[in-house]
Design a protein around this motif. Structure first.
Motif, mmCIF file in Angstrom:
data_model
loop_
_atom_site.group_PDB
_atom_site.id
_atom_site.type_symbol
_atom_site.label_atom_id
_atom_site.label_comp_id
_atom_site.label_asym_id
_atom_site.label_seq_id
_atom_site.Cartn_x
_atom_site.Cartn_y
_atom_site.Cartn_z
ATOM 1 N N LEU A 13 0.820 -1.223 -0.123
ATOM 2 C CA LEU A 13 -0.018 0.204 0.053
ATOM 3 C C LEU A 13 0.789 1.317 -0.091
ATOM 4 O O LEU A 13 0.654 2.467 -0.883
ATOM 5 N N TYR A 14 1.882 1.246 0.850
ATOM 6 C CA TYR A 14 2.862 2.356 0.961
ATOM 7 C C TYR A 14 3.609 2.522 -0.455
ATOM 8 O O TYR A 14 3.671 3.579 -1.129
ATOM 9 N N GLY A 15 3.727 1.469 -1.037
ATOM 10 C CA GLY A 15 4.517 1.604 -2.485
ATOM 11 C C GLY A 15 3.699 2.200 -3.565
ATOM 12 O O GLY A 15 4.003 2.948 -4.328
ATOM 13 N N LEU A 16 2.306 1.637 -3.400
ATOM 14 C CA LEU A 16 1.511 2.033 -4.288
ATOM 15 C C LEU A 16 1.226 3.582 -4.240
ATOM 16 O O LEU A 16 1.179 4.254 -5.047
ATOM 17 N N ILE A 17 1.138 4.060 -3.091
ATOM 18 C CA ILE A 17 0.772 5.625 -2.832
ATOM 19 C C ILE A 17 1.785 6.345 -3.010
ATOM 20 O O ILE A 17 1.728 7.344 -3.793
ATOM 21 N N THR A 23 4.563 9.176 -9.934
ATOM 22 C CA THR A 23 4.235 9.120 -11.432
ATOM 23 C C THR A 23 3.484 10.302 -11.788
ATOM 24 O O THR A 23 3.736 10.975 -12.616
ATOM 25 N N LEU A 24 2.412 10.887 -10.882
ATOM 26 C CA LEU A 24 1.829 11.958 -11.365
ATOM 27 C C LEU A 24 2.484 13.054 -11.277
ATOM 28 O O LEU A 24 2.453 14.051 -12.122
ATOM 29 N N ILE A 25 3.418 13.384 -10.289
ATOM 30 C CA ILE A 25 4.342 14.611 -10.427
ATOM 31 C C ILE A 25 5.285 14.596 -11.615
ATOM 32 O O ILE A 25 5.470 15.480 -12.185
ATOM 33 N N TYR A 26 5.786 13.451 -11.885
ATOM 34 C CA TYR A 26 6.375 13.188 -13.114
ATOM 35 C C TYR A 26 5.894 13.526 -14.349
ATOM 36 O O TYR A 26 6.431 14.338 -15.183
ATOM 37 N N PRO A 47 11.287 7.148 -16.911
ATOM 38 C CA PRO A 47 10.943 7.247 -15.444
ATOM 39 C C PRO A 47 9.469 6.730 -15.451
ATOM 40 O O PRO A 47 8.947 6.189 -14.462
ATOM 41 N N VAL A 48 8.668 7.130 -16.596
ATOM 42 C CA VAL A 48 7.272 6.893 -16.447
ATOM 43 C C VAL A 48 7.013 5.357 -16.461
ATOM 44 O O VAL A 48 6.086 4.713 -15.705
ATOM 45 N N LEU A 49 7.795 4.732 -17.013
ATOM 46 C CA LEU A 49 7.527 3.060 -17.199
ATOM 47 C C LEU A 49 8.099 2.505 -15.942
ATOM 48 O O LEU A 49 7.579 1.647 -15.245
ATOM 49 N N ILE A 50 9.121 3.171 -15.235
ATOM 50 C CA ILE A 50 9.632 2.470 -13.927
ATOM 51 C C ILE A 50 8.549 2.846 -13.020
ATOM 52 O O ILE A 50 8.155 1.934 -12.094
ATOM 53 N N PHE A 51 7.866 4.086 -13.017
ATOM 54 C CA PHE A 51 7.183 4.335 -11.825
ATOM 55 C C PHE A 51 5.740 3.625 -12.133
ATOM 56 O O PHE A 51 4.929 3.077 -11.377
ATOM 57 N N ALA A 52 5.280 3.360 -13.555
ATOM 58 C CA ALA A 52 4.211 2.683 -13.669
ATOM 59 C C ALA A 52 4.220 1.020 -13.447
ATOM 60 O O ALA A 52 3.480 0.268 -12.663
#
Length: 180
Positions: A13-17, A23-26, A47-52
């Motif tokens: 859950l923490y990882g998801l948040i 992701t949103l900030i990037y 970075p978008v792929l890593i965060f996703a």
């Protein structure tokens, strides 16, 4: 299993948040964080792929921990596989096609010099009319004045001689007839 005496579903859950917020900030501030030359040719390090990947891994891991009684390693493997598939589809069907879109719609006014177009609003001797130029990304309508100081009626094919302050200076374009 509870590493650091924290339940796995809480870690997911923490990882998801955290990854969702990053992701949103990037995505919102990508132009500020983009470094030219860094990672060129390494599209999978986007970075978008890593965060996703981390977001989907965390979301599916949280759901599996919460709703199933599978072993934690099996949950991690299933979540990683699902995340890899979704991120691959995101890259292939969204990010790669969008990577060239921005540049294809951009043109500089100096690029219009030498192009031909059609007068859509008559250009008077000492005034302005409008010219339509066809391009690969669509049509461009720009204000125009006569380079030679002549009246140019609507429907006439013209050649752009120069561009000054956003106004095309055009002259009548005489097309050569093809001889057979």
């Amino acid at each position: 299993m509870e590493p650091f005496s924290i339940p796995l579903e809480t870690i997911y859950l923490y990882g998801l948040i955290i990854s969702g917020v990053l992701t949103l900030i990037y995505v919102l501030f990508a132009d500020v964080f983009h470094f030219h030359g860094f990672g060129d040719g390494l599209d999978f390090l986007n970075p978008v792929l890593i965060f996703a990947f981390i977001t989907i891994l965390s979301a599916s891991g949280y759901l599996f921990e919460r709703l199933s009684s599978l072993h934690y390693l099996l949950i991690l493997g299933i979540s990683a596989a699902a995340s890899l598939i979704v991120v691959t589809l995101l890259n292939v069907f969204v990010l790669v096609p969008l990577s060239g879109v921005e540049e294809s719609l951009v043109y500089k006014e100096s690029d219009l010099r030498g192009r031909t177009g059609t007068v859509i609003t008559t250009i008077p001797v000492d005034g302005y009319g409008e010219v339509m130029i066809d391009s690969t990304s669509g049509r461009i309508a720009k204000p125009a004045s006569s380079f030679d100081g002549d009246t140019i009626p609507s429907g006439t094919n013209v050649l752009v001689v120069q561009v000054e302050n956003g106004v095309l200076q055009v002259t009548v374009h005489h097309q050569l007839e093809s001889f057979l």
